[in-house]
Design a protein around this motif. Structure first.
Motif, PDB file in Angstrom:
ATOM      1  N   TYR A  95       6.062  13.620  -0.075  1.00 43.12           N
ATOM      2  CA  TYR A  95       6.789  12.573   0.643  1.00 43.12           C
ATOM      3  C   TYR A  95       5.944  11.304   0.648  1.00 43.12           C
ATOM      4  O   TYR A  95       4.756  11.350   0.967  1.00 43.12           O
ATOM      5  CB  TYR A  95       7.094  13.014   2.073  1.00 43.12           C
ATOM      6  N   PHE A  96       6.570  10.186   0.323  1.00 44.85           N
ATOM      7  CA  PHE A  96       5.860   8.919   0.223  1.00 44.85           C
ATOM      8  C   PHE A  96       6.555   7.829   1.005  1.00 44.85           C
ATOM      9  O   PHE A  96       7.762   7.861   1.225  1.00 44.85           O
ATOM     10  CB  PHE A  96       5.765   8.468  -1.244  1.00 44.85           C
ATOM     11  N   ARG A  97       5.750   6.861   1.352  1.00 40.62           N
ATOM     12  CA  ARG A  97       6.237   5.651   1.999  1.00 40.62           C
ATOM     13  C   ARG A  97       5.449   4.492   1.395  1.00 40.62           C
ATOM     14  O   ARG A  97       4.266   4.637   1.106  1.00 40.62           O
ATOM     15  CB  ARG A  97       5.947   5.760   3.497  1.00 40.62           C
ATOM     16  N   CYS A 148       2.801   9.781   8.604  1.00 38.56           N
ATOM     17  CA  CYS A 148       2.558   9.218   7.281  1.00 38.56           C
ATOM     18  C   CYS A 148       1.193   8.543   7.308  1.00 38.56           C
ATOM     19  O   CYS A 148       0.839   7.889   8.290  1.00 38.56           O
ATOM     20  CB  CYS A 148       3.616   8.178   6.925  1.00 38.56           C
ATOM     21  N   PHE A 149       0.445   8.728   6.249  1.00 39.65           N
ATOM     22  CA  PHE A 149      -0.891   8.160   6.162  1.00 39.65           C
ATOM     23  C   PHE A 149      -0.919   7.123   5.061  1.00 39.65           C
ATOM     24  O   PHE A 149      -0.499   7.382   3.943  1.00 39.65           O
ATOM     25  CB  PHE A 149      -1.919   9.261   5.882  1.00 39.65           C
ATOM     26  N   VAL A 150      -1.431   5.941   5.369  1.00 39.12           N
ATOM     27  CA  VAL A 150      -1.472   4.844   4.419  1.00 39.12           C
ATOM     28  C   VAL A 150      -2.846   4.794   3.760  1.00 39.12           C
ATOM     29  O   VAL A 150      -3.859   5.051   4.406  1.00 39.12           O
ATOM     30  CB  VAL A 150      -1.132   3.502   5.105  1.00 39.12           C
ATOM     31  N   ARG A 178       0.860  -1.179   0.000  1.00 39.89           N
ATOM     32  CA  ARG A 178       0.000   0.000   0.000  1.00 39.89           C
ATOM     33  C   ARG A 178       0.897   1.230   0.000  1.00 39.89           C
ATOM     34  O   ARG A 178       1.953   1.235   0.611  1.00 39.89           O
ATOM     35  CB  ARG A 178      -0.899   0.024   1.225  1.00 39.89           C
ATOM     36  N   GLU A 179       0.444   2.280  -0.694  1.00 41.79           N
ATOM     37  CA  GLU A 179       1.213   3.522  -0.691  1.00 41.79           C
ATOM     38  C   GLU A 179       0.677   4.445   0.385  1.00 41.79           C
ATOM     39  O   GLU A 179      -0.468   4.329   0.807  1.00 41.79           O
ATOM     40  CB  GLU A 179       1.186   4.201  -2.059  1.00 41.79           C
ATOM     41  N   GLY A 180       1.533   5.344   0.810  1.00 37.44           N
ATOM     42  CA  GLY A 180       1.135   6.313   1.818  1.00 37.44           C
ATOM     43  C   GLY A 180       1.837   7.633   1.609  1.00 37.44           C
ATOM     44  O   GLY A 180       2.957   7.673   1.108  1.00 37.44           O
TER      45      GLY A 180
END
Length: 140
Positions: free
Chosen positions: A118-120, A93-95, A79-81
């Protein structure tokens, strides 16, 4: 099993009634049915090797990461966040928890030129527990 559930529900209802009337009630411990054990799910390994590319003509960003290791039997998908800062100290960070899991090793999204985001990426196991990658700074 149904009788066991009925007994537990009746005991809970009695406890609620007693407490509501100002009394107290000790709830007896209930053992798990024979043959059922609870085990903690193994965490999925964090995605590594994050990088991105940007197509200025279409304003599309593609974020990619290392493919899932063939020996990884824990990760069910990704999943991207988005994050509010370049580190978790700068903001959370929000998923994206809804929708289907990503099963490949990339995703694409639109981002206007001149922006920083910004991504996680999060690896998810069968119990829906997530392990986040490092934060990737995307600048267009």
């Amino acid at each position: 099993m149904r009788d066991h559930v009925r007994i537990v529900c009746r005991a809970a209802a009695a406890a609620i009634a007693l407490v509501a009337a100002g009394g107290s009630f000790a709830v007896p411990a209930v053992a798990a049915p024979a043959g059922i054990t609870q085990t903690a799910a193994a965490p999925a390994p964090a995605p590594t090797g994050l990088a991105y590319s940007y197509d200025a003509a279409t304003e599309l960003v593609t974020v990619g990461w290392d493919p899932k290791d063939p020996g990884d039997t824990v990760t069910t998908g990704y999943r991207e966040g988005g994050c509010s800062g370049p580190s978790t100290a700068d903001g959370p960070c929000f998923v994206r928890a809804s929708g289907p899991l990503l099963t490949g090793s990339s995703f694409t999204f639109r981002l206007a030129a001149g922006r920083t985001f910004y991504f996680r990426v999060y690896a998810e196991n069968a119990a829906h527990q997530r392990t986040g990658s490092v934060i990737l700074t995307v600048t267009t």
